[in-house]
Design an enzyme around this catalytic site. Structure first.
Site, PDB file in Angstrom:
ATOM      1  N   LEU A  95       7.994   1.084   5.700  1.00 36.56           N
ATOM      2  CA  LEU A  95       9.009   0.033   5.581  1.00 36.56           C
ATOM      3  C   LEU A  95      10.364   0.588   5.131  1.00 36.56           C
ATOM      4  O   LEU A  95      11.391   0.242   5.742  1.00 36.56           O
ATOM      5  CB  LEU A  95       8.527  -1.075   4.639  1.00 36.56           C
ATOM      6  CG  LEU A  95       9.514  -2.215   4.370  1.00 36.56           C
ATOM      7  CD1 LEU A  95       9.925  -2.920   5.656  1.00 36.56           C
ATOM      8  CD2 LEU A  95       8.898  -3.206   3.378  1.00 36.56           C
ATOM      9  N   THR A 131       0.850  -1.186   0.000  1.00 34.15           N
ATOM     10  CA  THR A 131       0.000   0.000   0.000  1.00 34.15           C
ATOM     11  C   THR A 131       0.891   1.244   0.000  1.00 34.15           C
ATOM     12  O   THR A 131       2.046   1.175   0.423  1.00 34.15           O
ATOM     13  CB  THR A 131      -0.963  -0.004   1.200  1.00 34.15           C
ATOM     14  OG1 THR A 131      -0.191  -0.031   2.396  1.00 34.15           O
ATOM     15  CG2 THR A 131      -1.906  -1.192   1.148  1.00 34.15           C
ATOM     16  N   THR A 173       1.528   4.268   1.606  1.00 32.06           N
ATOM     17  CA  THR A 173       2.302   4.748   2.753  1.00 32.06           C
ATOM     18  C   THR A 173       3.195   3.650   3.305  1.00 32.06           C
ATOM     19  O   THR A 173       4.361   3.890   3.646  1.00 32.06           O
ATOM     20  CB  THR A 173       1.371   5.306   3.846  1.00 32.06           C
ATOM     21  OG1 THR A 173       0.578   6.356   3.277  1.00 32.06           O
ATOM     22  CG2 THR A 173       2.156   5.847   5.027  1.00 32.06           C
ATOM     23  N   CYS A 174       2.676   2.443   3.382  1.00 34.33           N
ATOM     24  CA  CYS A 174       3.457   1.310   3.907  1.00 34.33           C
ATOM     25  C   CYS A 174       4.687   1.051   3.038  1.00 34.33           C
ATOM     26  O   CYS A 174       5.799   0.864   3.540  1.00 34.33           O
ATOM     27  CB  CYS A 174       2.596   0.055   3.967  1.00 34.33           C
ATOM     28  SG  CYS A 174       1.063   0.245   4.899  1.00 34.33           S
ATOM     29  N   ASN A 175       4.486   1.044   1.735  1.00 35.90           N
ATOM     30  CA  ASN A 175       5.538   0.700   0.783  1.00 35.90           C
ATOM     31  C   ASN A 175       6.512   1.845   0.521  1.00 35.90           C
ATOM     32  O   ASN A 175       7.701   1.610   0.313  1.00 35.90           O
ATOM     33  CB  ASN A 175       4.906   0.253  -0.530  1.00 35.90           C
ATOM     34  CG  ASN A 175       5.904  -0.373  -1.474  1.00 35.90           C
ATOM     35  OD1 ASN A 175       6.418  -1.444  -1.201  1.00 35.90           O
ATOM     36  ND2 ASN A 175       6.181   0.287  -2.580  1.00 35.90           N
TER      37      ASN A 175
END
Length: 169
Positions: free
Chosen positions: A62, A54, A56-58
């Protein structure tokens, strides 16, 4: 359930992950059990994301932990774990895509057991992501005890990012 707090002991649950294996660049290995009990006697940074790949996550969450991995290790962190309610195969593919290699354990809480027992679940049904998804958070665990927890209350990465965690170590 109330949200886990500083001083609380983390629940003992079995997560799943595919150990990093450079020979399996284009395939996933067999998922293994990662019991949170294995954190006993260790300092662990565990950060949770709503979904692999996703935006923001990617693009933010992370990568910041990957970039600051050495800084975390220099502050005494034994293990860094990225947790999502995806399955172990998706987490493995995401780890390969982002080239975290063996630095960050890409763990799956596929049934949402850990996030539900810690009060860190959220319902993202309206976004088409399901009723049991992880909130965006980071915690520092020292010998199974929570010594820092940052849970995002708005979009973005602030209290759950590697910079915030480093400031608390």
């Amino acid at each position: 359930m109330a949200q886990i707090q500083i001083g609380d002991t983390i629940p003992i649950v079995n997560l799943k992950y595919c150990p990093y294996d450079p020979k399996l660049a284009n395939a996933c290995g067999i998922p293994q059990v990662l019991s949170t009990e294995s954190f006993k006697g260790k300092k662990v940074v565990l950060f949770g994301v709503p979904g692999a790949f996703t935006p923001t996550c990617n693009n933010s969450h992370l990568p910041e932990f990957h970039e600051k991995f050495s800084d975390l290790a220099n502050k005494g962190v034994d293990t860094v774990v990225c947790l999502s309610t995806a399955d172990a195969f998706v987490m493995d593919a995401w780890g390969k895509w982002t080239k975290v290699n063996d630095k960050i354990i890409m763990a799956a809480d596929g049934n949402g057991e850990f996030i539900q027992k810690t009060g860190l679940s959220q319902d993202l049904t309206k976004m088409g992501m399901g009723a049991v998804r992880s909130k965006r958070f980071a915690m520092v665990i020292d010998d199974l005890k929570v010594v820092y927890i940052g849970v995002e209350s708005a979009p973005g990465v602030t209290v759950s990012g590697a910079t915030a965690v480093l400031a608390k170590l």
